[in-house]
Design an enzyme around this catalytic site. Structure first.
Site, short mmCIF file in Angstrom:
data_model
loop_
_atom_site.label_atom_id
_atom_site.label_comp_id
_atom_site.label_asym_id
_atom_site.label_seq_id
_atom_site.Cartn_x
_atom_site.Cartn_y
_atom_site.Cartn_z
N SER A 99 1.74 -9.59 -0.81
CA SER A 99 1.38 -8.17 -0.71
C SER A 99 1.59 -7.58 0.67
CB SER A 99 -0.07 -7.97 -1.16
OG SER A 99 -0.93 -8.79 -0.40
N GLU A 123 -10.04 5.59 2.99
CA GLU A 123 -10.84 4.49 3.52
C GLU A 123 -9.85 3.37 3.83
OE1 GLU A 123 -10.20 4.83 0.37
OE2 GLU A 123 -9.47 2.80 -0.07
N LYS A 132 0.81 -1.22 0.00
CA LYS A 132 0.00 0.00 0.00
C LYS A 132 0.85 1.28 0.00
CE LYS A 132 -4.06 -2.14 0.34
NZ LYS A 132 -5.11 -2.05 -0.69
C1 LIG Z 1 -1.67 -6.99 2.51
C2 LIG Z 1 -2.81 -6.63 1.63
N1 LIG Z 1 -2.92 -7.25 0.44
C3 LIG Z 1 -3.93 -6.97 -0.39
C4 LIG Z 1 -4.93 -6.08 -0.05
C5 LIG Z 1 -6.05 -5.87 -0.99
O1 LIG Z 1 -5.93 -4.77 -1.79
P1 LIG Z 1 -5.62 -4.85 -3.34
O2 LIG Z 1 -6.53 -5.88 -3.92
O3 LIG Z 1 -5.92 -3.48 -3.81
O4 LIG Z 1 -4.20 -5.23 -3.51
C6 LIG Z 1 -4.84 -5.41 1.18
C7 LIG Z 1 -5.87 -4.42 1.57
O5 LIG Z 1 -6.03 -4.02 2.67
C8 LIG Z 1 -3.76 -5.70 2.02
O6 LIG Z 1 -3.64 -5.10 3.21
#
Ligand SMILES: Cc1ncc(COP(=O)(O)O)c(C=O)c1O
Lengths: 388, 262
Positions: free
Chosen positions: A370, A110, A88
């Site tokens: 992520s 948000e 993020k």
């Molecule tokens: C670690 C992590 N991965 C993925 C996401 C999902 O978001 P996105 O689909 O935009 O990658 C989040 C959202 O809070 C997150 O904290």
């Protein structure tokens, strides 16, 4: 993955379905972003922050033990090692710098799991800006630690009390706030969703994930230097869009987005309009938006970014569901075999790879990890603590 | 069915304005238990038009009162088709418009939605999350069925944009009185008269101010410049609190009376 056409369209998806009050601000944002993105000074400043503050480039880790167990060659793109613990921060640093450049001093956001909120609060602290984060009341309870982190960083956290009191409602509250404060505030949207230019802009800010991964793969993978499959979890779809952007131009690389079974916008939805965009959406026969239900607050969203709807429609990427139980197993599996505790969101991608190991046998697979799982350990302790 | 009393929304409002009147258009949430009676009460109060809300799960332009009434209506099983059907059998001679969000219309199908509105004797449609940039497909369907699409005009627009909004507006121009969502405010926002004046200098179409007009005094004040007002939250709150269409009707009559006295 190029620029949108017309009014922010990826194929037939996307658009600008917002109250009239916001249209001029979104047009101004579009212009300001394109101007900044073409300005080497802005790019250098952002790259500097990503390197010296966020810790980029993030490593590409080969998972020998888990790879052997699954019968594949497995790499993880380590977005969990970024400052604040997830991908993020890439988007947030970009938007916060852009907001400053536009003369806005207040950031609105948000958040679902709290990762985007924490990242926004962090950028606000760093750049001396005000920060207000909307978070569903249900999510505030299950992600207490992140609520505290945001407050510690100087942000105000306001519960979203309407609807399902999760991410979708936090977006509603942030948009309502922005309708009233648009002259001084920048809405720092946390994924590749919402009205144009967000889906495009947020993907560009996450493109760094794909660029780095492509370069790292070229050095580590023999032959064409490309993996066979790239996998990422999909809530709004920003981490997936980021890593896909490094490989979409190579037709041999299969792109897989993993949705939670209880919030599978592409898997279970049909096209619809909410939060400013036309995209796949979980909704009832009348068009009322349905609540998502996922173990992970960050994926608890009934919609999906419009570019993913497009990639799905043209068959360039495929979107698959995994269940909460599969995610719990994957959370434990990666922890035990590699010493990496993943975010529950990221565990969705691992869960799909683990389930599909037979199909993937012998292939080289890159998973976008992520985020890290620290924020989830309290919740997981309740779910699995007495089994350990 | 032809529109109520055979006139378009725009003609009905313009006629009233030409005769020196100011327009009062209440917003009422469709599908709330007993809502049909509130439509009749509005007509009996002498309003110039009625905006009927078709509730949506995620009303981003609405504040707490209308969020609450929408949720209540949804909990009671409100659907777009059922609301439109009921309107067809409500016997009032006041021009009607629906106010709802893009997705319900998109899901229904633009053409089908427009023709069903027309068939139910509903003159207009207000879709706050379909701005000019996205209005093409809906407006084509609406124009084709003779449904008047009311466009919102906001204080954030420059003159060039306002001109284009006004050009596309049918029925009336909905001047958004302030930066913000629907809901009651202590006093009239300064922006409301400014936006009304800017629009009045551009068009002969009726200009009604909505969002943040909460009391008969505020309605009179802004109608020094505007051709009238749209009032939602204050009336819906009264109806929710009292559970009575008559109480809502009394408040609507107060607005009508205050505007008639000026
Ligand atoms: C670690 C992590 N991965 C993925 C996401 C999902 O978001 P996105 O689909 O935009 O990658 C989040 C959202 O809070 C997150 O904290």
């Amino acid at each position: 993955m190029g620029e949108p056409t017309g009014v922010g369209r990826f194929g037939s998806f996307g658009g600008l379905f917002v109250p009239e009050t916001l249209v001029p601000a979104l047009q101004e944002l579009d212009e300001a972003f394109r101007d900044a993105w073409a300005d080497q000074g802005f790019r250098d400043e952002l790259d500097g922050l990503l390197r010296d503050y966020a810790g980029r480039p993030s490593p590409l880790t080969e998972c020998e033990r888990l790879g052997a167990e699954l019968g594949i060659r497995l790499f993880l793109k380590r977005e969990d090692l970024n400052h604040t613990g997830s991908h993020k921060i890439n988007n947030v640093l970009g938007q916060a710098l852009l907001a400053k450049r536009m003369g806005k001093k207040r950031l609105l956001a948000e958040t679902g799991a709290g990762q985007h909120g924490v990242a926004t609060a962090t950028a606000a602290a760093l750049l001396d800006m005000e920060c207000l984060v909307y978070m569903g009341e249900v999510d505030m309870a299950r992600q207490e630690l992140n609520v505290f982190r945001m407050r510690l960083l100087g942000a105000e956290v306001t519960p979203a009390l309407s609807g399902s009191r999760t991410l979708k409602d936090a977006v509603n509250e942030a948009m309502r706030d922005w309708v009233a404060t648009v002259e001084h505030s920048h809405y720092c949207l946390g994924s590749v969703m919402g009205p144009h230019p967000y889906p495009y802009m947020v993907r560009e800010f996450h493109r760094v994930i794909g660029n780095e991964t492509a370069e790292q793969c070229a050095q580590r993978i023999d032959g064409d230097g490309l993996p066979d499959v790239v996998v990422a979890c999909v809530g709004g779809g920003s981490n997936a869009a980021g890593i896909f952007s490094g490989f979409a131009e190579h037709p041999s690389v299969e792109l897989v987005g993993v949705e939670p079974a209880g919030g599978a916008a592409i898997g279970n939805g049909v096209p619809g309009i909410v939060h400013g965009m036309l995209s796949f959406l979980k909704q009832d026969e009348f068009g009322q938006v349905q609540e998502a239900e996922s173990i992970s607050a960050g994926l608890d969203y009934p919609g999906v970014g419009p570019e993913h709807s497009h990639l799905h429609e043209i068959g360039r990427a495929r979107y698959v569901p995994v269940t909460d139980d599969e995610v719990i197993d994957a959370f434990a599996l990666l922890s035990r075999t590699e010493g990496i505790i993943p975010a529950l969101e990221s565990a969705h991608a691992i869960a799909w790879v683990s389930r599909e190991r037979a199909q993937l046998a012998g292939k080289t697979v890159v998973v976008n990890l992520s985020g890290r799982g620290d924020k989830d350990v309290a919740q997981m302790m309740e779910i699995m603590g007495d089994k350990l | 069915m032809t529109p109520r009393n055979g006139l378009t929304l725009q003609t009905a409002l313009s006629t009233h304005i030409a005769a020196g009147g100011k327009c009062f258009v209440p917003y009422l949430t469709g599908g709330l238990p007993g809502w049909e009676a509130t439509i009749s009460a509005a007509a009996a109060a002498g309003v110039q038009g009625i905006e009927i809300g078709i509730p949506f799960s995620d009303p981003v332009m609405d504040g707490p009162v209308i969020q609450h009434s929408s949720q209540k209506a949804l909990d009671a099983g409100a659907t777009p088709a059922a609301i439109i059907d009921s309107v067809a059998s409500i016997d009032v001679e006041v021009p009607l418009a629906v106010m709802t969000y893009a997705n319900l219309v998109y899901r229904f199908g633009y053409e089908r939605f427009a023709s069903e509105l027309r068939a139910a004797g509903i003159s207009g449609a207000i879709l706050p999350d379909i701005p000019l940039e996205e209005a093409g497909p809906w407006c084509e369907a609406a124009d084709g069925s003779g449904v008047e699409t009311v466009m919102l005009a906001a204080p954030t627009a420059d003159d060039d944009r306002l001109e284009r909004v006004v050009e596309r507006a049918r029925g009336f121009v909905y001047a958004v009185g302030l930066l913000g969502i629907t809901g009651e405010r202590e006093s009239l926002a300064a922006t409301s008269k400014v936006i009304a004046a800017r629009l009045k200098s551009m068009t002969d179409k009726p200009v009604l101010v909505g969002v943040g007009v909460s009391t008969p005094q505020q309605a009179v004040e802004v109608s020094e410049v505007a051709d009238g007002v749209v009032v939602g939250s204050a009336i819906v709150r009264r109806i929710l609190e009292t559970g009575s269409a008559e109480a809502g009707g009394e408040l609507m009559a107060e607005f009508v009376e205050a505007l008639a006295l000026g």
